[in-house]
Motif scaffolding. Structure first.
Motif, short mmCIF file in Angstrom:
data_model
loop_
_atom_site.label_atom_id
_atom_site.label_comp_id
_atom_site.label_asym_id
_atom_site.label_seq_id
_atom_site.Cartn_x
_atom_site.Cartn_y
_atom_site.Cartn_z
N ASP A 114 -24.33 12.51 31.24
CA ASP A 114 -24.59 13.86 31.73
C ASP A 114 -25.60 14.51 30.80
O ASP A 114 -25.27 14.91 29.68
CB ASP A 114 -23.28 14.65 31.74
CG ASP A 114 -23.47 16.05 32.29
OD1 ASP A 114 -24.49 16.31 32.94
OD2 ASP A 114 -22.59 16.89 32.04
N ARG A 156 -18.63 12.15 31.29
CA ARG A 156 -17.38 12.64 31.87
C ARG A 156 -16.21 11.81 31.37
O ARG A 156 -16.31 10.58 31.26
CB ARG A 156 -17.44 12.58 33.40
CG ARG A 156 -18.41 13.58 34.01
CD ARG A 156 -18.35 13.56 35.54
NE ARG A 156 -18.28 12.23 36.07
CZ ARG A 156 -19.30 11.56 36.60
NH1 ARG A 156 -20.47 12.13 36.69
NH2 ARG A 156 -19.14 10.34 37.06
N ARG A 213 -15.87 16.57 29.39
CA ARG A 213 -16.80 15.57 28.86
C ARG A 213 -16.53 15.31 27.39
O ARG A 213 -16.10 16.19 26.66
CB ARG A 213 -18.24 16.05 29.05
CG ARG A 213 -18.67 15.98 30.50
CD ARG A 213 -19.85 16.88 30.80
NE ARG A 213 -20.27 16.78 32.17
CZ ARG A 213 -19.59 17.24 33.20
NH1 ARG A 213 -18.43 17.81 33.04
NH2 ARG A 213 -20.07 17.12 34.42
#
Length: 97
Positions: free
Chosen positions: A82, A12, A50
């Motif tokens: 992520d 992120r 992201r």
């Protein structure tokens, strides 16, 4: 021939500074302990809030992936990533005679 290790993953955008600090600390320790030259790169564009990041490790020994996994666990990198850490190996081929 030497083998280089490249790891890429998504983070992120708001976690960028924390990731840089954690990976930087990890890579400094790896350089000090094993003498492995490292790098950290990020794609300039963002997608869905992201960025894609890439860790670089040059001329790694055969057992380096286990060493790196322990270091990443110690820095708790998974909490910032992520998805998964994608690991790829490349051989260094010289084009000079």
């Amino acid at each position: 021939m030497t083998t280089d290790l490249y790891i890429y993953y998504r983070v992120r955008c708001e976690d960028a500074e924390l990731l840089k600090a954690k990976v930087g600390a990890m890579q400094r320790c790896i350089f000090q302990e094993y003498g492995i030259v490292t790098g950290l790169k990020r794609r300039p564009e963002e997608k869905g809030g992201r960025h894609t990041w890439m860790e670089i490790y040059l001329a790694v020994p055969d057992d380096f992936e286990a060493i790196l996994e322990r270091a990443a666990t110690q820095e708790k990198l998974d909490a910032l990533i992520d998805g998964q850490r994608n690991i790829e190996y490349f051989l260094d081929y010289s084009t000079c005679a």
